[in-house]
Motif scaffolding. Structure first.
Motif, PDB file in Angstrom:
ATOM      1  N   PHE A  42       1.187  -1.211   0.454  1.00  0.00           N
ATOM      2  CA  PHE A  42      -0.287   0.153   0.129  1.00  0.00           C
ATOM      3  C   PHE A  42       1.008   1.542  -0.212  1.00  0.00           C
ATOM      4  CE2 PHE A  42      -2.693  -3.278   1.761  1.00  0.00           C
ATOM      5  CZ  PHE A  42      -3.196  -2.887   1.354  1.00  0.00           C
ATOM      6  N   ILE A  43       2.005   1.425   0.466  1.00  0.00           N
ATOM      7  CA  ILE A  43       2.768   2.343   0.414  1.00  0.00           C
ATOM      8  C   ILE A  43       4.744   2.415  -0.373  1.00  0.00           C
ATOM      9  CG2 ILE A  43       2.494   3.297   1.935  1.00  0.00           C
ATOM     10  CD1 ILE A  43       4.207   2.534   3.718  1.00  0.00           C
ATOM     11  N   ALA A  44       4.634   2.915  -0.291  1.00  0.00           N
ATOM     12  CA  ALA A  44       6.485   2.812  -1.274  1.00  0.00           C
ATOM     13  C   ALA A  44       6.887   2.710  -2.763  1.00  0.00           C
ATOM     14  CB  ALA A  44       7.020   2.733  -0.262  1.00  0.00           C
ATOM     15  N   SER A  45       7.835   2.485  -3.070  1.00  0.00           N
ATOM     16  CA  SER A  45       7.872   1.786  -4.394  1.00  0.00           C
ATOM     17  C   SER A  45       8.023   0.863  -4.640  1.00  0.00           C
ATOM     18  CB  SER A  45       9.712   3.027  -4.836  1.00  0.00           C
ATOM     19  OG  SER A  45      10.179   2.414  -4.158  1.00  0.00           O
ATOM     20  N   VAL A  46       8.483  -0.010  -5.364  1.00  0.00           N
ATOM     21  CA  VAL A  46       8.781  -1.192  -5.646  1.00  0.00           C
ATOM     22  C   VAL A  46       9.857  -1.616  -4.323  1.00  0.00           C
ATOM     23  CG1 VAL A  46       9.442  -3.528  -7.877  1.00  0.00           C
ATOM     24  CG2 VAL A  46       7.559  -1.692  -8.068  1.00  0.00           C
ATOM     25  N   ARG A  47      11.363  -0.709  -5.124  1.00  0.00           N
ATOM     26  CA  ARG A  47      12.795  -0.549  -4.371  1.00  0.00           C
ATOM     27  C   ARG A  47      12.650  -0.286  -3.238  1.00  0.00           C
ATOM     28  NH1 ARG A  47      16.602   1.463  -2.388  1.00  0.00           N
ATOM     29  NH2 ARG A  47      18.776   1.834  -3.124  1.00  0.00           N
ATOM     30  N   GLU A  48      11.601   0.116  -2.514  1.00  0.00           N
ATOM     31  CA  GLU A  48      11.518   0.578  -1.553  1.00  0.00           C
ATOM     32  C   GLU A  48      10.736  -1.199  -0.772  1.00  0.00           C
ATOM     33  OE1 GLU A  48      12.786   2.572   2.283  1.00  0.00           O
ATOM     34  OE2 GLU A  48      12.936   2.815   0.378  1.00  0.00           O
ATOM     35  N   LEU A  77      11.170  -0.087 -10.692  1.00  0.00           N
ATOM     36  CA  LEU A  77      12.292   0.263  -9.750  1.00  0.00           C
ATOM     37  C   LEU A  77      11.519   1.127  -8.237  1.00  0.00           C
ATOM     38  CD1 LEU A  77      15.916  -1.000  -9.144  1.00  0.00           C
ATOM     39  CD2 LEU A  77      13.425  -2.331  -8.122  1.00  0.00           C
ATOM     40  N   HIS A  78      11.622   2.636  -9.764  1.00  0.00           N
ATOM     41  CA  HIS A  78      10.601   3.198  -8.392  1.00  0.00           C
ATOM     42  C   HIS A  78       9.465   4.037  -8.943  1.00  0.00           C
ATOM     43  CE1 HIS A  78      14.383   4.667  -6.959  1.00  0.00           C
ATOM     44  NE2 HIS A  78      15.103   4.850  -8.246  1.00  0.00           N
ATOM     45  N   ARG A  79       8.869   3.059  -9.365  1.00  0.00           N
ATOM     46  CA  ARG A  79       7.537   2.564 -10.172  1.00  0.00           C
ATOM     47  C   ARG A  79       6.658   2.046  -7.886  1.00  0.00           C
ATOM     48  NH1 ARG A  79       3.969  -0.931 -14.040  1.00  0.00           N
ATOM     49  NH2 ARG A  79       1.776  -0.375 -13.463  1.00  0.00           N
ATOM     50  N   GLU A  80       5.475   3.157  -7.841  1.00  0.00           N
ATOM     51  CA  GLU A  80       4.737   3.203  -6.841  1.00  0.00           C
ATOM     52  C   GLU A  80       4.316   1.589  -6.840  1.00  0.00           C
ATOM     53  OE1 GLU A  80       4.393   4.979  -4.131  1.00  0.00           O
ATOM     54  OE2 GLU A  80       6.313   6.013  -5.213  1.00  0.00           O
ATOM     55  N   VAL A  81       3.928   1.093  -5.562  1.00  0.00           N
ATOM     56  CA  VAL A  81       3.051  -0.734  -6.099  1.00  0.00           C
ATOM     57  C   VAL A  81       2.258  -0.787  -5.540  1.00  0.00           C
ATOM     58  CG1 VAL A  81       5.423  -1.235  -4.362  1.00  0.00           C
ATOM     59  CG2 VAL A  81       3.721  -0.565  -2.980  1.00  0.00           C
ATOM     60  N   VAL A  82       1.052   0.406  -4.922  1.00  0.00           N
ATOM     61  CA  VAL A  82      -0.229   0.991  -5.289  1.00  0.00           C
ATOM     62  C   VAL A  82      -0.507   0.465  -6.624  1.00  0.00           C
ATOM     63  CG1 VAL A  82      -0.561   1.213  -3.230  1.00  0.00           C
ATOM     64  CG2 VAL A  82      -0.396   3.028  -5.301  1.00  0.00           C
ATOM     65  N   SER A  83       0.517   0.987  -7.835  1.00  0.00           N
ATOM     66  CA  SER A  83       0.572   1.075  -9.366  1.00  0.00           C
ATOM     67  C   SER A  83      -0.247  -0.501  -9.996  1.00  0.00           C
ATOM     68  CB  SER A  83       0.907   2.486 -10.180  1.00  0.00           C
ATOM     69  OG  SER A  83       2.231   2.015 -10.180  1.00  0.00           O
ATOM     70  N   LEU A  84       0.507  -1.642  -9.409  1.00  0.00           N
ATOM     71  CA  LEU A  84       0.594  -2.766  -9.482  1.00  0.00           C
ATOM     72  C   LEU A  84      -0.458  -2.893  -9.574  1.00  0.00           C
ATOM     73  CD1 LEU A  84       4.077  -3.968  -8.278  1.00  0.00           C
ATOM     74  CD2 LEU A  84       3.735  -2.807 -10.716  1.00  0.00           C
ATOM     75  N   ASP A  85      -0.756  -4.288 -11.132  1.00  0.00           N
ATOM     76  CA  ASP A  85      -2.015  -5.238 -10.629  1.00  0.00           C
ATOM     77  C   ASP A  85      -1.794  -6.214  -9.665  1.00  0.00           C
ATOM     78  OD1 ASP A  85      -0.191  -7.894 -11.686  1.00  0.00           O
ATOM     79  OD2 ASP A  85      -0.688  -6.741 -13.918  1.00  0.00           O
ATOM     80  N   THR A  86      -2.682  -6.921  -8.789  1.00  0.00           N
ATOM     81  CA  THR A  86      -3.215  -7.756  -8.325  1.00  0.00           C
ATOM     82  C   THR A  86      -1.730  -9.393  -8.704  1.00  0.00           C
ATOM     83  OG1 THR A  86      -5.028  -7.135  -7.926  1.00  0.00           O
ATOM     84  CG2 THR A  86      -3.777  -9.557  -6.914  1.00  0.00           C
TER      85      THR A  86
END
Length: 211
Positions: A97-103, A140-149
């Motif tokens: 729900f928070i942060a980026s793929v990288r984080e 890597l810097h993409r927000e994880v909430v934008s990823l599909d399930t």
């Protein structure tokens, strides 16, 4: 030849919450290398078993366990943090729900503090490539909430293997997903590098990883 001790051995294992008994008489042996699928009806206690073995339930004051639980020949007790560090768990309906793929990935690295930012990036890219998520290397810097399930659940599994656990427990990785959406998770599971096996969304999985 010499007998090899199992990675995990349960004998007469019982789990209860206060007076409510959830599991009783569990007998289970997991080898050091291999894949195990636990299948059973909803409410049968599979999730409770995985959560208890991972240590996630240890903080619950009402939790009661009896019987024998051995991890590499030693008792798996709630106070044994070393053993629990060798076990990774991915919960059912895993989401970020928070942060980026990288984080999220970097946080999972056990030696993160000892690595420079650039060294972390190299490690994270290697981790994604080795475990079947090359599409996230440039993101890597993409927000994880934008990823599909499907991507989120696969990312959760990669985060779980970042510490190279001896035992990986995954709880219904394809639950609530269509066959098409769950297919990439199945494909990831079948990769030799993952040493894992996923069945349908009605199963919980215990997966041993080669070290």
């Amino acid at each position: 030849g010499q007998a090899v001790n199992p990675l995990l051995k349960l004998s007469g294992f019982r789990v209860a919450y206060g007076e409510q008994q959830v599991l009783k008489g569990v007998e289970l042996e997991l080898p050091e290398d291999g894949m195990t699928v636990l299948v059973g009806p909803a409410g049968g206690g599979k999730s409770t078993l995985l959560r208890t073995l991972s240590g996630l339930n240890a903080a619950l004051p009402q939790l009661r366990t009896t019987g024998t639980a051995l991890f590499r020949g030693a008792p798996l007790a709630s106070a044994d943090r070393h053993a629990y560090r060798s076990i990774s768990y991915v919960m059912q309906h895993a989401r970020f729900f928070i942060a980026s793929v990288r984080e999220n990935l970097a946080t999972a690295l056990p030696d993160r503090q000892a690595l420079e930012h650039s060294e972390q990036n190299v490690r994270l890219k290697e981790l994604l490539l080795a475990n079947g998520l090359p599409e996230l290397v440039p993101a890597l810097h993409r927000e994880v909430v934008s990823l599909d399930t499907s991507l989120q659940r696969r990312l959760a599994i990669v985060c779980a293997v970042a510490s190279n656990p001896a035992l990986l427990l995954v709880d219904e990785p394809t639950a609530g997903m269509t066959e098409e959406a769950g297919a990439p998770i199945i494909s990831m599971a079948l990769m030799p590098e993952m040493t894992q096996y996923f069945s349908s969304s009605s199963a919980e999985l215990g997966m041993e990883r080669n070290e």
